[in-house]
Design an enzyme around this catalytic site. Sequence first.
Site, PDB file in Angstrom:
ATOM      1  N   SER A 240      48.312  67.854   0.562  1.00 21.85           N
ATOM      2  CA  SER A 240      48.670  69.212   1.356  1.00 21.85           C
ATOM      3  C   SER A 240      50.001  69.595   1.239  1.00 21.85           C
ATOM      4  O   SER A 240      50.294  70.687   1.076  1.00 21.85           O
ATOM      5  CB  SER A 240      47.905  68.917   2.799  1.00 21.85           C
ATOM      6  OG  SER A 240      48.595  67.944   3.573  1.00 21.85           O
ATOM      7  N   HIS A 270      41.399  63.211   1.458  1.00 29.31           N
ATOM      8  CA  HIS A 270      42.682  63.358   2.304  1.00 29.31           C
ATOM      9  C   HIS A 270      42.097  63.687   3.716  1.00 29.31           C
ATOM     10  O   HIS A 270      41.519  63.004   4.368  1.00 29.31           O
ATOM     11  CB  HIS A 270      43.268  64.681   1.555  1.00 29.31           C
ATOM     12  CG  HIS A 270      44.858  64.901   2.160  1.00 29.31           C
ATOM     13  ND1 HIS A 270      45.441  63.908   2.762  1.00 29.31           N
ATOM     14  CD2 HIS A 270      45.566  66.011   1.851  1.00 29.31           C
ATOM     15  CE1 HIS A 270      46.880  64.477   2.827  1.00 29.31           C
ATOM     16  NE2 HIS A 270      46.675  65.947   2.456  1.00 29.31           N
ATOM     17  N   HIS A 317      45.220  53.531   0.821  1.00 24.41           N
ATOM     18  CA  HIS A 317      46.491  54.678   0.578  1.00 24.41           C
ATOM     19  C   HIS A 317      47.030  54.809  -0.596  1.00 24.41           C
ATOM     20  O   HIS A 317      47.337  53.585  -1.263  1.00 24.41           O
ATOM     21  CB  HIS A 317      47.299  54.647   1.975  1.00 24.41           C
ATOM     22  CG  HIS A 317      48.078  55.995   2.418  1.00 24.41           C
ATOM     23  ND1 HIS A 317      49.542  56.353   1.677  1.00 24.41           N
ATOM     24  CD2 HIS A 317      47.813  56.817   3.310  1.00 24.41           C
ATOM     25  CE1 HIS A 317      49.728  57.432   1.939  1.00 24.41           C
ATOM     26  NE2 HIS A 317      48.930  57.854   2.797  1.00 24.41           N
ATOM     27  N   ARG A 326      50.447  55.165  12.198  1.00 23.12           N
ATOM     28  CA  ARG A 326      49.854  56.295  12.964  1.00 23.12           C
ATOM     29  C   ARG A 326      48.362  55.667  13.331  1.00 23.12           C
ATOM     30  O   ARG A 326      48.000  56.047  14.348  1.00 23.12           O
ATOM     31  CB  ARG A 326      49.521  57.445  11.842  1.00 23.12           C
ATOM     32  CG  ARG A 326      50.908  57.955  11.362  1.00 23.12           C
ATOM     33  CD  ARG A 326      50.625  59.121  10.232  1.00 23.12           C
ATOM     34  NE  ARG A 326      49.869  58.620   8.968  1.00 23.12           N
ATOM     35  CZ  ARG A 326      49.469  59.064   8.031  1.00 23.12           C
ATOM     36  NH1 ARG A 326      49.814  60.447   7.964  1.00 23.12           N
ATOM     37  NH2 ARG A 326      48.876  58.854   7.068  1.00 23.12           N
ATOM     38  N   ASP A 372      43.472  58.098   9.537  1.00 27.27           N
ATOM     39  CA  ASP A 372      41.940  58.771   9.773  1.00 27.27           C
ATOM     40  C   ASP A 372      41.022  57.737  10.405  1.00 27.27           C
ATOM     41  O   ASP A 372      39.998  58.047  10.787  1.00 27.27           O
ATOM     42  CB  ASP A 372      41.538  59.363   8.397  1.00 27.27           C
ATOM     43  CG  ASP A 372      42.112  60.244   8.112  1.00 27.27           C
ATOM     44  OD1 ASP A 372      42.770  61.263   9.098  1.00 27.27           O
ATOM     45  OD2 ASP A 372      42.457  60.621   7.014  1.00 27.27           O
TER      46      ASP A 372
HETATM   47  N1  HAX Z   1      37.076  52.017  -0.271  1.00 24.76           N
HETATM   48  C1  HAX Z   1      36.527  51.503  -1.484  1.00 24.76           C
HETATM   49  N2  HAX Z   1      37.358  51.458  -2.655  1.00 24.76           N
HETATM   50  C2  HAX Z   1      38.572  51.838  -2.333  1.00 24.76           C
HETATM   51  C3  HAX Z   1      39.078  52.307  -1.315  1.00 24.76           C
HETATM   52  C4  HAX Z   1      38.375  52.232  -0.263  1.00 24.76           C
HETATM   53  N3  HAX Z   1      38.653  52.802   1.214  1.00 24.76           N
HETATM   54  N4  HAX Z   1      40.356  52.703  -1.396  1.00 24.76           N
HETATM   55  C5  HAX Z   1      40.600  52.498  -2.882  1.00 24.76           C
HETATM   56  N5  HAX Z   1      39.687  52.010  -3.392  1.00 24.76           N
HETATM   57  C6  HAX Z   1      39.372  51.818  -4.837  1.00 24.76           C
HETATM   58  C7  HAX Z   1      39.711  53.149  -5.640  1.00 24.76           C
HETATM   59  O1  HAX Z   1      38.517  54.148  -5.595  1.00 24.76           O
HETATM   60  C8  HAX Z   1      39.890  52.594  -6.863  1.00 24.76           C
HETATM   61  O2  HAX Z   1      38.924  52.423  -7.556  1.00 24.76           O
HETATM   62  P1  HAX Z   1      38.283  52.750  -9.115  1.00 24.76           P
HETATM   63  O3  HAX Z   1      39.663  52.086  -9.976  1.00 24.76           O
HETATM   64  O4  HAX Z   1      37.127  52.111  -9.356  1.00 24.76           O
HETATM   65  O5  HAX Z   1      38.452  54.208  -9.292  1.00 24.76           O
HETATM   66  C9  HAX Z   1      40.789  51.338  -6.633  1.00 24.76           C
HETATM   67  O6  HAX Z   1      40.292  50.929  -5.554  1.00 24.76           O
HETATM   68  C10 HAX Z   1      42.235  51.708  -6.706  1.00 24.76           C
HETATM   69  O7  HAX Z   1      42.694  52.451  -5.816  1.00 24.76           O
HETATM   70  P2  HAX Z   1      44.059  52.615  -5.231  1.00 24.76           P
HETATM   71  O8  HAX Z   1      45.047  52.729  -6.146  1.00 24.76           O
HETATM   72  O9  HAX Z   1      44.175  51.585  -4.249  1.00 24.76           O
HETATM   73  O10 HAX Z   1      44.339  53.911  -4.157  1.00 24.76           O
HETATM   74  P3  HAX Z   1      44.568  55.400  -4.850  1.00 24.76           P
HETATM   75  O11 HAX Z   1      45.812  55.504  -4.532  1.00 24.76           O
HETATM   76  O12 HAX Z   1      43.851  55.756  -5.994  1.00 24.76           O
HETATM   77  O13 HAX Z   1      43.562  56.212  -3.405  1.00 24.76           O
HETATM   78  C11 HAX Z   1      42.836  56.840  -1.407  1.00 24.76           C
HETATM   79  C12 HAX Z   1      44.058  56.447  -2.383  1.00 24.76           C
HETATM   80  C13 HAX Z   1      43.323  57.168  -0.254  1.00 24.76           C
HETATM   81  C14 HAX Z   1      42.217  58.127  -2.070  1.00 24.76           C
HETATM   82  C15 HAX Z   1      41.833  55.738  -1.330  1.00 24.76           C
HETATM   83  O14 HAX Z   1      42.186  54.476  -0.686  1.00 24.76           O
HETATM   84  C16 HAX Z   1      40.357  56.076  -0.768  1.00 24.76           C
HETATM   85  O15 HAX Z   1      39.593  56.843  -1.474  1.00 24.76           O
HETATM   86  N6  HAX Z   1      40.309  55.813   0.614  1.00 24.76           N
HETATM   87  C17 HAX Z   1      39.206  56.325   1.304  1.00 24.76           C
HETATM   88  C18 HAX Z   1      39.575  57.766   1.529  1.00 24.76           C
HETATM   89  C19 HAX Z   1      40.283  58.117   2.839  1.00 24.76           C
HETATM   90  O16 HAX Z   1      40.383  57.424   3.957  1.00 24.76           O
HETATM   91  N7  HAX Z   1      41.269  58.821   2.518  1.00 24.76           N
HETATM   92  C20 HAX Z   1      42.220  59.241   3.517  1.00 24.76           C
HETATM   93  C21 HAX Z   1      43.682  58.579   3.132  1.00 24.76           C
HETATM   94  C22 HAX Z   1      44.653  59.162   4.145  1.00 24.76           C
HETATM   95  C23 HAX Z   1      44.962  60.709   4.040  1.00 24.76           C
HETATM   96  O17 HAX Z   1      45.370  61.214   2.991  1.00 24.76           O
HETATM   97  N8  HAX Z   1      44.644  61.285   5.272  1.00 24.76           N
HETATM   98  O18 HAX Z   1      44.916  62.573   5.260  1.00 24.76           O
END
Ligand code: HAX
Length: 433
Positions: A240, A270, A317, A326, A372
């Site tokens: 964002s 996000h 994250h 947070r 979150d």
């Molecule tokens: N549950 C299951 N699998 C997860 C995971 C979770 N919470 N977090 C990461 N992974 C997986 C990824 O999907 C990725 O899998 P693939 O290689 O098969 O695609 C792998 O672990 C490596 O990912 P990463 O490098 O650890 O994490 P990223 O930087 O790519 O992604 C995310 C960060 C926040 C998008 C991710 O942790 C996620 O999807 N979390 C759940 C959604 C969430 O809570 N989002 C909010 C984040 C905070 C925020 O911005 N708030 O606004």
Amino acid sequence: MDPLKGRFKEIATERFKEVRKIIKEDGDKVIGEVKLSQIYGGMRGIKSMVWETSNLDPVDGIRFRGYTIPELQKVLPTGKGKEPLPEGLFWLMLTGELPNATHVDWLTNEWHNRGGLPPQTKKVLNAMPDTTHPMTLFSMGITSMSDDSVFVKRYAEGMRKSDYWDAYYEDSMTLIARLPYLAAFIYRKLFRKNHQIDPDKRLDWASNYAHMLGFESSDFQDLMRLYLTIHADHEGGNASAHTVHLVGSTLSNPYLALASGMNALAGPLHGRANQEVIEWIFNMVGYLGTDTPTKDQVKSFVEKTIEKGRVIPGYGHAVLRQPDPRFTAQRIFAENHIQDDNIVDIVWKLFEVVPDVLKGLGKVKNPWPNVDAHSGAILVHYGMKEYAYYTVLFGVSRALGVLAAGVWSRAMGMPLERPKSLTTDWIKENILS
Ligand code: HAX
């Protein structure tokens, strides 16, 4: 000139000279290397922009102008409550200086004077069906106000580049003042039969927002002060913030830039994760048939979610590598204010269970809870059960950081953002051969 703008001008004028000197004398210094995996991997870790208002450390978490969240809770003015006033954080982000009580009183008053909603915004929102997602309305509402932009008007009149920050500041102040009105209007339209509540100008920015939503308890007001403070900024690379930065760099006005950022915040990876978390917890309760599950039952539901190829919302994250401060701030708030709440207890059970499950997958870089993971359970406790609305609360807060940073970007004369993209064929020919 108002006191905040005046102080900002003094500080930013000095910083501008300093930055020009840095660019002139040290502009060729190398700041890092970029690996192919990073450009295929969402640009993780690439140092690519300057963002003055906050900085994110993978272990310590967010620091607003050097202050951690527990430090902010000690040093920012609290007004009539116990939690910091977001007004104070905005002052800090903009100037780098801690405000006193007079400063935040001035800001509260200034935002009251600039608050309200233009008639076209109410018309646009009322024309939309009540099935519309609140984030869609939030983005539309912000966009609908953009014709009021001082930046647009002065730009058309031939404003000098060195004055862009002034017009950007004016729009940002008005926009921040209006956001609680917009956000509360959306809530009351969708979930309270459009019975709107008049503002109470004796209240601070956050508690007036709580009041216009229809929540009057002092605990909820304090929750809003805390919530709107801790979500305000997370350095510049998150989706964002980066979106607002990118769109702002085209000299699109602050209304349009913020609306773009809110569209990014609306994604489930996000800001919408706060909605996803609580929906998922209630799915768990329904599936298990109890809201007092054992740790083993929670673990089996977490594993089932992963087996289905879904992520665990509220965990992981892109930058953090420890539990999000947070999350911890909200946990402490809940420990101090909430007793015997089964949904809050589930959030805490998840904290005991999920990290080990995610570590076991061997690929998740951060198995810890993010911002979150906790917020929904607290909101449900206080009676705000309309999950789809939660990301709007996040958006009202995030505006503080991204707009303060936007004023800084204009004051520093930041150019149009335009990184280089590559094709895989180019990479094969030029890097791999
Ligand atoms: N549950 C299951 N699998 C997860 C995971 C979770 N919470 N977090 C990461 N992974 C997986 C990824 O999907 C990725 O899998 P693939 O290689 O098969 O695609 C792998 O672990 C490596 O990912 P990463 O490098 O650890 O994490 P990223 O930087 O790519 O992604 C995310 C960060 C926040 C998008 C991710 O942790 C996620 O999807 N979390 C759940 C959604 C969430 O809570 N989002 C909010 C984040 C905070 C925020 O911005 N708030 O606004």
